[in-house]
Design an enzyme around this catalytic site. Structure first.
Site, PDB file in Angstrom:
ATOM      1  N   GLU A 214     -23.978 -67.284   5.965  1.00 60.68           N
ATOM      2  CA  GLU A 214     -22.864 -68.226   6.012  1.00 60.68           C
ATOM      3  C   GLU A 214     -21.660 -67.517   5.408  1.00 60.68           C
ATOM      4  O   GLU A 214     -21.533 -67.428   4.185  1.00 60.68           O
ATOM      5  CB  GLU A 214     -23.213 -69.507   5.244  1.00 60.68           C
ATOM      6  CG  GLU A 214     -24.379 -70.283   5.823  1.00 60.68           C
ATOM      7  CD  GLU A 214     -24.128 -70.771   7.239  1.00 60.68           C
ATOM      8  OE1 GLU A 214     -22.947 -70.869   7.639  1.00 60.68           O
ATOM      9  OE2 GLU A 214     -25.106 -71.038   7.954  1.00 60.68           O
ATOM     10  N   CYS A 252     -14.809 -71.466   2.440  1.00 53.24           N
ATOM     11  CA  CYS A 252     -14.918 -70.738   3.703  1.00 53.24           C
ATOM     12  C   CYS A 252     -14.407 -71.559   4.877  1.00 53.24           C
ATOM     13  O   CYS A 252     -14.016 -70.993   5.899  1.00 53.24           O
ATOM     14  CB  CYS A 252     -16.360 -70.313   3.938  1.00 53.24           C
ATOM     15  SG  CYS A 252     -17.534 -71.689   3.990  1.00 53.24           S
TER      16      CYS A 252
END
Length: 484
Positions: A214, A252
């Site tokens: 991720e 993110c």
């Protein structure tokens, strides 16, 4: 480091022995651990909020929304759904294979390594753990050294609530991560930067270990002001919340930059200003609602990006910094140079570039010219533009008319593509992330087809051709001698 190597070796041996015993495969065991996670978060809510403030300056409400509440919801979803998730899935086999039957069962990988991140140190540690436990694995969590108070709290509380023969926590920096990656794991889950993700993947390749990465990237936000003109107040509030209201942009999936038509840019900037003040007051630094930059190193990186003279010239709002308090003011840039560093690496901070285009349709080409992002956000009611975004761009996800909410929705998979990551998790997708889907086929000895065996002849070749085409009527005619 020798002591740490021995600790890792001992932990791995104990987790592997526990997995080999079959204890973690029990649905009852899995549910007990999930219930314990919920209890742990509830019992330690105040302590967790305190450490998130100490490490990142997060307000307790932000901490609950983005971390504690999220974890409890994730664990509750898994707890309530586990009985359905573990049921073998029957497969409908083609008639050609009759009377054989088929199904798919989900089995745990074994011993899982979770490498967590510092920006959401509670949720990015416990949420992958929830998926790994749901699937029946043993888990070792490497908590981030950049959020030391949160990591220390997890290292202290997890053994008190969970099965410490199967679930372990290790603190430490890059040296500890290096030691961990020298060992063989059955699955590695990593949240962090693409640069470190490449190191993780290279280490995993030594043992052919499956990985879920991720990562991140520059998540663009398209504003088609023509179609959402009546809703611009909500548009600006949602972008502001997504950029500055969640760990000061250190996420993110944060909005990285905005694409808008040149004719609307000035109006958009003026709309941002009162919204920022309504969120954070006249002095955001003292508001208690702006998370700080995690470390001096990260602060200096942001300072370097903003101190580029060409970038400085593009500042139209904010720009002040306080290194002692690790504070960067919510900042807006207008058309910073596209070849500047700030437009070519993930910003990961409270700085929002606005890039102007002649026509909003040009946003498609702009996004395609960059690496694939973790998310694309687009505020538009234009169905043709939506179709173009979906069909002509590639990203981990696309969210229309909102930002970041896709992460909170466990009915949808969350993950990246290309440089923004690989694999997916959340909800049932977390269970699948940490499971191997094993195909089970059970044949019958009641009948046999001679056409599958040598010696070969034209009849058998014709039979095989028709079988691959699933032309069953013609197969019957062939077997009755009515077709050649």
């Amino acid at each position: 480091m020798e002591a740490m190597k021995e600790t890792v070796d001992q932990s791995l041996r104990e987790m592997r022995d526990t997995f080999a015993s079959g204890r973690t495969r029990s649905v009852k065991w899995r549910k007990t651990q999930l219930e314990a996670i919920i209890e742990m978060v509830k019992d330690n809510e105040d302590k967790m909020c305190d450490v998130l403030f100490q490490d990142l300056g997060k307000h307790s409400t932000e901490a609950f929304r983005d971390e504690l509440g999220f974890v409890m919801r994730s664990a509750t979803t898994a707890l309530n759904s586990l009985d359905k998730w573990v049921v073998p899935r029957k497969s409908n086999l083609p008639l050609l294979f009759y009377p054989a039957t088929g199904k798919v069962i989900s089995e745990p990988y074994g011993t899982v390594l979770v490498l967590s991140s510092w920006n959401f140190p509670i949720s990015l540690s416990l949420d992958p753990m929830i998926g790994a436990i749901s699937a029946g694995n043993t888990v070792l969590l490497k908590a981030s050294e950049l959020s030391p108070n949160a990591s220390a709290l997890l290292a202290k509380t997890i053994p008190s609530y969970l099965d410490n023969k199967a679930i372990k926590v290790i603190e430490g920096g890059p040296d500890v991560a290096t030691i961990l990656l020298q060992h063989q794991w059955d699955k590695i889950f990593f949240t962090g930067s693409p640069r470190i993700g490449k190191i993780i993947m290279a280490a995993a390749a030594e043992h052919l270990t499956p990985v879920t990465l991720e990562l991140g990237g520059k998540c663009p936000t398209i504003i088609d002001h023509h179609s959402v003109s009546k809703d611009m107040k909500s548009v600006v509030k949602r972008i502001s919340g997504g950029k500055w209201g969640s760990c000061s942009g250190q996420a993110c999936i944060s909005v990285d930059y905005v694409l808008v038509e040149q004719s609307f840019a000035s109006s958009l900037i003026e709309m941002f200003k009162p919204v920022i003040k309504s969120f954070f007051g006249e002095n955001p630094k003292e508001s208690g609602c702006v998370a700080r930059i995690v470390t001096k190193k990260h602060f200096q990186r942001l300072s370097r990006l903003l101190n580029d003279p060409r970038v400085q010239a593009s500042i139209v709002y904010g720009g002040s910094m306080d290194e002692e308090k690790l504070y960067v003011e919510p900042t807006i840039l207008l058309n910073p140079p596209l070849d500047s560093e700030i437009m070519n690496e993930e910003i990961f901070g409270p700085v929002l570039p606005i890039i102007t285009l002649r026509d909003i349709q040009e946003s498609i080409g702009f996004i395609k010219s960059k690496p694939k992002p973790l998310a694309i956000y687009a505020f538009t009611k234009d169905e043709k533009l939506k179709t173009r975004i979906l069909s002509e761009t590639s990203s981990g996800s696309v969210t229309f008319n909102d930002v970041m909410i896709q992460y909170m929705c466990d009915a949808l998979p969350f993950g990246g593509v290309g440089e923004s990551g690989m694999g997916r998790y959340h909800g049932k997708y977390s269970f699948e992330c940490f499971s191997h889907e094993k195909a089970i086929m059970e044949g019958s000895l009641a009948m046999d087809l001679e056409a599958r065996y040598p010696p070969w002849n034209n009849f058998k070749l014709t039979f095989i051709r028709l079988a691959f085409r699933e032309a069953y009527f013609k197969l019957v005619l062939l077997m009755l001698g009515l077709k050649r």
